[in-house]
Design a protein around this motif. Structure first.
Motif, PDB file in Angstrom:
ATOM      1  N   PHE A 100       0.841  -1.194   0.000  1.00 44.07           N
ATOM      2  CA  PHE A 100       0.000   0.000   0.000  1.00 44.07           C
ATOM      3  C   PHE A 100       0.876   1.244   0.000  1.00 44.07           C
ATOM      4  O   PHE A 100       1.840   1.338   0.763  1.00 44.07           O
ATOM      5  CB  PHE A 100      -0.911  -0.003   1.235  1.00 44.07           C
ATOM      6  CG  PHE A 100      -1.866   1.152   1.279  1.00 44.07           C
ATOM      7  CD1 PHE A 100      -2.957   1.200   0.434  1.00 44.07           C
ATOM      8  CD2 PHE A 100      -1.672   2.186   2.180  1.00 44.07           C
ATOM      9  CE1 PHE A 100      -3.847   2.263   0.470  1.00 44.07           C
ATOM     10  CE2 PHE A 100      -2.555   3.246   2.233  1.00 44.07           C
ATOM     11  CZ  PHE A 100      -3.645   3.290   1.370  1.00 44.07           C
ATOM     12  N   LEU A 101       0.543   2.184  -0.861  1.00 44.05           N
ATOM     13  CA  LEU A 101       1.251   3.456  -0.962  1.00 44.05           C
ATOM     14  C   LEU A 101       0.250   4.572  -0.707  1.00 44.05           C
ATOM     15  O   LEU A 101      -0.823   4.596  -1.321  1.00 44.05           O
ATOM     16  CB  LEU A 101       1.868   3.612  -2.359  1.00 44.05           C
ATOM     17  CG  LEU A 101       2.542   4.943  -2.676  1.00 44.05           C
ATOM     18  CD1 LEU A 101       3.781   5.149  -1.801  1.00 44.05           C
ATOM     19  CD2 LEU A 101       2.920   5.000  -4.142  1.00 44.05           C
ATOM     20  N   PHE A 102       0.604   5.487   0.203  1.00 45.94           N
ATOM     21  CA  PHE A 102      -0.267   6.623   0.505  1.00 45.94           C
ATOM     22  C   PHE A 102       0.430   7.906   0.081  1.00 45.94           C
ATOM     23  O   PHE A 102       1.581   8.156   0.443  1.00 45.94           O
ATOM     24  CB  PHE A 102      -0.597   6.670   1.999  1.00 45.94           C
ATOM     25  CG  PHE A 102      -1.512   7.798   2.372  1.00 45.94           C
ATOM     26  CD1 PHE A 102      -2.801   7.873   1.861  1.00 45.94           C
ATOM     27  CD2 PHE A 102      -1.088   8.787   3.236  1.00 45.94           C
ATOM     28  CE1 PHE A 102      -3.650   8.912   2.201  1.00 45.94           C
ATOM     29  CE2 PHE A 102      -1.930   9.832   3.589  1.00 45.94           C
ATOM     30  CZ  PHE A 102      -3.216   9.893   3.073  1.00 45.94           C
ATOM     31  N   VAL A 103      -0.286   8.705  -0.715  1.00 43.99           N
ATOM     32  CA  VAL A 103       0.243   9.975  -1.202  1.00 43.99           C
ATOM     33  C   VAL A 103      -0.705  11.072  -0.723  1.00 43.99           C
ATOM     34  O   VAL A 103      -1.901  11.014  -0.983  1.00 43.99           O
ATOM     35  CB  VAL A 103       0.352   9.983  -2.747  1.00 43.99           C
ATOM     36  CG1 VAL A 103       0.867  11.316  -3.242  1.00 43.99           C
ATOM     37  CG2 VAL A 103       1.235   8.835  -3.225  1.00 43.99           C
ATOM     38  N   ARG A 139       0.608  -3.152  -6.401  1.00 42.58           N
ATOM     39  CA  ARG A 139       0.469  -2.076  -5.428  1.00 42.58           C
ATOM     40  C   ARG A 139      -0.937  -1.484  -5.462  1.00 42.58           C
ATOM     41  O   ARG A 139      -1.571  -1.383  -6.512  1.00 42.58           O
ATOM     42  CB  ARG A 139       1.500  -0.996  -5.737  1.00 42.58           C
ATOM     43  CG  ARG A 139       1.481   0.155  -4.767  1.00 42.58           C
ATOM     44  CD  ARG A 139       2.623   1.102  -4.953  1.00 42.58           C
ATOM     45  NE  ARG A 139       2.699   1.549  -6.332  1.00 42.58           N
ATOM     46  CZ  ARG A 139       3.782   2.010  -6.900  1.00 42.58           C
ATOM     47  NH1 ARG A 139       4.906   2.064  -6.245  1.00 42.58           N
ATOM     48  NH2 ARG A 139       3.764   2.419  -8.155  1.00 42.58           N
ATOM     49  N   ILE A 140      -1.387  -1.070  -4.299  1.00 44.15           N
ATOM     50  CA  ILE A 140      -2.626  -0.313  -4.142  1.00 44.15           C
ATOM     51  C   ILE A 140      -2.196   1.076  -3.678  1.00 44.15           C
ATOM     52  O   ILE A 140      -1.454   1.207  -2.707  1.00 44.15           O
ATOM     53  CB  ILE A 140      -3.565  -0.962  -3.114  1.00 44.15           C
ATOM     54  CG1 ILE A 140      -3.946  -2.368  -3.557  1.00 44.15           C
ATOM     55  CG2 ILE A 140      -4.804  -0.094  -2.896  1.00 44.15           C
ATOM     56  CD1 ILE A 140      -4.633  -3.179  -2.489  1.00 44.15           C
ATOM     57  N   THR A 141      -2.648   2.091  -4.391  1.00 42.47           N
ATOM     58  CA  THR A 141      -2.229   3.460  -4.096  1.00 42.47           C
ATOM     59  C   THR A 141      -3.447   4.307  -3.773  1.00 42.47           C
ATOM     60  O   THR A 141      -4.470   4.209  -4.441  1.00 42.47           O
ATOM     61  CB  THR A 141      -1.485   4.069  -5.309  1.00 42.47           C
ATOM     62  OG1 THR A 141      -0.397   3.211  -5.664  1.00 42.47           O
ATOM     63  CG2 THR A 141      -0.965   5.453  -4.989  1.00 42.47           C
ATOM     64  N   ALA A 142      -3.314   5.128  -2.742  1.00 41.38           N
ATOM     65  CA  ALA A 142      -4.353   6.099  -2.396  1.00 41.38           C
ATOM     66  C   ALA A 142      -3.731   7.486  -2.407  1.00 41.38           C
ATOM     67  O   ALA A 142      -2.721   7.723  -1.740  1.00 41.38           O
ATOM     68  CB  ALA A 142      -4.937   5.794  -1.026  1.00 41.38           C
ATOM     69  N   HIS A 143      -4.317   8.369  -3.203  1.00 39.79           N
ATOM     70  CA  HIS A 143      -3.899   9.767  -3.266  1.00 39.79           C
ATOM     71  C   HIS A 143      -4.989  10.597  -2.594  1.00 39.79           C
ATOM     72  O   HIS A 143      -6.146  10.534  -3.013  1.00 39.79           O
ATOM     73  CB  HIS A 143      -3.780  10.252  -4.712  1.00 39.79           C
ATOM     74  CG  HIS A 143      -2.616   9.715  -5.450  1.00 39.79           C
ATOM     75  ND1 HIS A 143      -1.580  10.503  -5.867  1.00 39.79           N
ATOM     76  CD2 HIS A 143      -2.307   8.462  -5.840  1.00 39.79           C
ATOM     77  CE1 HIS A 143      -0.690   9.756  -6.500  1.00 39.79           C
ATOM     78  NE2 HIS A 143      -1.124   8.509  -6.502  1.00 39.79           N
ATOM     79  N   LEU A 144      -4.625  11.371  -1.595  1.00 43.48           N
ATOM     80  CA  LEU A 144      -5.572  12.296  -0.975  1.00 43.48           C
ATOM     81  C   LEU A 144      -5.134  13.717  -1.304  1.00 43.48           C
ATOM     82  O   LEU A 144      -4.027  14.130  -0.961  1.00 43.48           O
ATOM     83  CB  LEU A 144      -5.629  12.097   0.537  1.00 43.48           C
ATOM     84  CG  LEU A 144      -6.530  13.072   1.308  1.00 43.48           C
ATOM     85  CD1 LEU A 144      -7.975  13.012   0.813  1.00 43.48           C
ATOM     86  CD2 LEU A 144      -6.457  12.800   2.800  1.00 43.48           C
TER      87      LEU A 144
END
Length: 172
Positions: free
Chosen positions: A37-40, A81-86
């Motif tokens: 998991f990648l958080f941006v 990968r699962i990426t979440a951009h906030l």
């Protein structure tokens, strides 16, 4: 399903840390080394504890919506990968994976219809994304899905800016 389909869905709104809610939704899943998991946050990758970002929302319902999207990312992709951009300026959360993407026949809003399923070989009733859309719309937001240009499904959640709370509007 019936409660969510009602026009008068009750929201127990209160200040909620959206970044914490995202990570608590992620914790409900069986995420492994195969699905890092990648958080941006605002175009900056966050590797440690994410900073808080508070909005006014129903935490329990919003966690269900986020869990449904994240669960589909794991369920429908063998790995990747699962990426979440906030983006806190636009109050937009984008979640995408590196799976096979959305089948053409489910493109647009079709995938959010009741009983629609991406892959009938996987377990499920076809209600997850329907429920997710109902929850997001009850919060005054929108959700859209499309295939990511690189690979995989991409979900974009937009909430009204009035849901943002300043640092003085909530308890830390």
């Amino acid at each position: 399903d019936a409660r969510l389909a009602a026009d008068n869905l009750y929201l127990d709104e209160q200040p909620v840390n959206l970044t914490e809610l995202l990570f608590s939704a992620l914790a409900l899943l069986q995420v492994s080394q195969r699905h890092p998991f990648l958080f941006v946050l605002n175009k900056q990758e966050i590797t440690g504890s994410p900073p808080p970002f508070f909005i006014n929302a129903d935490a329990a319902l919003l966690r269900i919506a986020l869990s449904n999207i994240l669960d589909n990312s794991v369920k429908y992709s063998e790995s990747g990968r699962i990426t979440a951009h906030l983006d806190t300026e636009q109050l937009q959360l984008t979640i995408f994976d590196e799976g096979p993407g959305i089948p053409a026949e489910l493109a647009g809003d079709v995938i959010f219809e009741r009983y629609r399923r991406g892959n009938s070989k996987r377990p499920g009733a076809g209600l997850g994304l329907f429920v997710t859309r109902q929850i997001i719309e009850a919060h005054g937001g929108t959700i859209h899905c499309y295939n990511h240009p690189a690979k995989g499904a991409c979900f974009v959640i937009r909430l009204p800016k009035i849901r943002c709370l300043s640092g003085d509007d909530h308890d830390s």
